[in-house]
Design a protein around this motif. Sequence first.
Motif, mmCIF file in Angstrom:
data_model
loop_
_atom_site.group_PDB
_atom_site.id
_atom_site.type_symbol
_atom_site.label_atom_id
_atom_site.label_comp_id
_atom_site.label_asym_id
_atom_site.label_seq_id
_atom_site.Cartn_x
_atom_site.Cartn_y
_atom_site.Cartn_z
ATOM 1 N N GLY A 113 0.732 -1.356 0.061
ATOM 2 C CA GLY A 113 0.013 0.090 -0.005
ATOM 3 C C GLY A 113 0.572 1.222 0.361
ATOM 4 N N GLN A 147 -5.650 -5.675 4.028
ATOM 5 C CA GLN A 147 -5.589 -5.016 3.001
ATOM 6 C C GLN A 147 -5.660 -3.614 3.084
ATOM 7 N N GLY A 183 -6.886 -0.008 1.709
ATOM 8 C CA GLY A 183 -7.899 0.513 0.866
ATOM 9 C C GLY A 183 -8.460 1.806 1.480
ATOM 10 N N ASP A 184 -8.824 2.705 0.640
ATOM 11 C CA ASP A 184 -9.422 3.899 0.860
ATOM 12 C C ASP A 184 -10.763 3.843 1.149
ATOM 13 N N PHE A 185 -11.417 3.690 2.253
ATOM 14 C CA PHE A 185 -12.772 3.202 2.509
ATOM 15 C C PHE A 185 -13.526 4.344 2.593
ATOM 16 N N GLN A 214 -5.020 5.906 2.618
ATOM 17 C CA GLN A 214 -5.255 4.312 2.436
ATOM 18 C C GLN A 214 -5.674 4.073 4.115
ATOM 19 N N LEU A 266 -10.782 -6.810 -1.601
ATOM 20 C CA LEU A 266 -11.343 -5.616 -1.971
ATOM 21 C C LEU A 266 -11.738 -5.665 -3.338
ATOM 22 N N ASP A 321 -15.010 -2.936 -5.814
ATOM 23 C CA ASP A 321 -16.349 -2.313 -5.879
ATOM 24 C C ASP A 321 -17.334 -3.092 -6.463
ATOM 25 N N LEU A 365 -15.154 1.004 -2.109
ATOM 26 C CA LEU A 365 -14.639 -0.329 -2.116
ATOM 27 C C LEU A 365 -15.401 -1.037 -1.095
ATOM 28 N N GLN A 389 -0.053 3.164 -6.507
ATOM 29 C CA GLN A 389 -0.740 1.727 -6.275
ATOM 30 C C GLN A 389 -0.131 0.813 -7.286
ATOM 31 N N ASN A 421 -7.208 -9.080 -4.725
ATOM 32 C CA ASN A 421 -8.138 -8.104 -5.034
ATOM 33 C C ASN A 421 -8.569 -8.037 -6.408
ATOM 34 N N HIS A 438 -8.227 1.774 -7.208
ATOM 35 C CA HIS A 438 -9.283 2.993 -6.841
ATOM 36 C C HIS A 438 -8.564 3.658 -5.723
#
Length: 597
Positions: free
Chosen positions: A326, A382, A384-386, A392, A477, A479, A486, A540, A552, A557
Amino acid sequence: MTVPETSELRWRVVQTAFALLVLFVWVQGRDVAPTRSSAGERFRNIGFREVSAEVGVEFRHRSTRVHESVAHIEPQIVATGAAVAVVDANADGWPDLYATTSAHEKPNALFVNRGDGSFDEHAREAGLADLNREGVGCSMGSVWADYDGDGRQDAFVYAWGQSRLFRNVTASVDEPRFDEKTAVAGLEVWVNSNAATWIDYDKDGALDLYLTGYFDEAFDLWNLESTEIMHDSFEFATNGGKNLLFHNRGDGTFEDVTAETGTGNRRWTYAVVAADFDRDGWQDLYLANDFGTEELFFNREGKRFEAGTGLDLEWESKSGMSVALGNVLNDGSHALYVTNISKRGYLFQGNNLRVSRVPDERGFAQVGRGAVVDCGWAWGAQFGDFDDDGWQDLFVVNGFISNSRERDYWYQMSKIGIGTGDIVQDAANWPPMEDRSLSGYERTRVLFHEPVDAPVYVEAGESVGVTDESDGRAVALADLDRDGDLDVVVANQNGRLLIWNNETVLDHRWLGFELQGTESNRDALGAEVVVHSSVGAQVQVVTAFSGFSSQNERRLHFGLGAEPGPVRVVVRWPSGRADELLEPELDRVHHLVEGSL
C-alpha cells in the motif's frame, strides 16, 4: 522422547535463550499504546453492512482432515484454506468471486455477478467446483491472470498436494467455462502451498508463475509415515516447503527455473507480493514467512533473484501471515503491512508497517504504532481508502482457533514454544488440543488513516458496523456494486464467506483505473499508477496475489478527498514506458491502454 547429546542440548538452550532475549528487547521498544480519535463525528457517515445472504452468496469453508498420527493437533495443522479471489471470470466488466473450501469432496464456488452486485453460483458448470479429492489434494486459494494473452482471466488454484491450472474458454457471459491444463502446461508438481502469484519476471510479456511451499513437499499430509512434519524453530525455521518459479514459454507451457533463478528457499512462506521495490524496472518478490523473518528478493534483470540484506528485516523474527502492499505517506513510496501474532501475557510480536526507502538504499522504516500494531492473531489484511479521503485505511481479520470459550491452549503452546530442533519438529511431542481455543473469537479490525501526512491510524471497526468474531483468513477488496467505493469480502476458516457492503456517504471524489498492457503483459501486472492531487502523491501497483490467500479486484481505486485540486496521473508500465494523464474526469473509471495516452 530421545534425550539429545549433551553438546547439542547446550546449543539448543543457548539458541532458545538468545531468541527469547531478542523477543524481549524488541517488544520493549514497540509503541503499542492505542491511538485514539474522536470516533463520534469522524465516523458518523462511514459504515459497512454484511450483505452476503441478500446478494446470493451462501458459502461456508470446511477444513481438510489429516493423518490420524497428528490428529491430536489437527486444528492447528489445518487452520488455513479459506480463500477468496475477485476476478472478472466472464469478461462482462463486473467483479465475480471464487472461494475455496478444503475438505475432500466439498466444492469450491464461483459466484458470478449479475450486473447489479448480486450473484449466481456457477462453479460446477464452469468446471471449477470439484477440486478437493483424496489422492489429489485440497484447495488453499487461487490466483487469476491472463497467462495466454487471449483477453480472458485464467485460474491457478494452489493447494496442499496438486495445484491446478485452468484456461478460461468462456464464449458467453452467461456460461463461464474452464478447461484444465495442468498436465499440458507442465505444472504437475506436488507442493503443500498457501500462496502463489503471477509475475512477468523477465519482461517478455508472458506471465510467469511463482508457487510457494509451506509444509515440506515430501509430505502427503493424509498418508504420513512420520510425525516430524512441523517447523524446526519458532524463530528461524528453514525446513518448510520449497518455493518454485515457473517460466512461461509463451506457448501454453511452463518450465521450472527455480534452480537457475535462486528462488527455491524453504522458509514456510505464507504470502508473497510482487513489485519493483528498488525502482530498477524489474519486478521483485517480497515474502511473509511463518516462523521467521520477512524476505525481499531482488530481480536482477530477469536472470536471477538475490536475497536482500541490510534492509532492517533480519532482526525481527516473527510469524508473518499476510503481506499487503500500500501507500501510507502519500509521498510516492511503497508501504508493506505484514501481520503477526499478538497475545498479551504470552507472545507479543506485533504487526509490521514498513515504508520502503529501498531506492535510496536505506531499507525499510518500521513506522507501525498504536492500534495498527496490535490486532490479535492477525491474518489477512488489505490497504484501501474506504472513505475516499485520499488516505489508505486497513482492514484486518484475525483469530486462530475458536473452540471452547472456557478452555485455552496458550499454556500448552508456551510449553512447546521453548523447545528447539526435533523437539518442536515432531508433532508427537505437541500437547493435544482437545476442545481448546487458541486466540479465538477475536474481532475484525478496521483501521482508518488519520488525514495527516504521518502513519497514524485509529481502530473503528465497531463504530463502522464491523463486529464479526469469526476466524478470518482472506480479505479481498472490490467495488462489487459499482457505486464508487470499496466493498470488502472476507473468507473465514470453517465459517461463512462474508460481504461487507460499503455504505459510506461522504462528499468525496475518487478515480478508478483499469490498465491493459501492449508491450507489457496484457494484465499490466507490475504497473504503477501515481495520482498527484492536493493530498499528495498516491501510488498503487497492479498485483495478482495480495494479503493472505486472496486477490483484490485488479481495478485500482483512489480516493481524493473533498477538494482534490488539479489532478495529474502518471502510469509506469512494466515495459519501462511512462504515460501521463492530465486533469482526468473524476468519479469515474478510466480504461488505460499502454501507449495510448
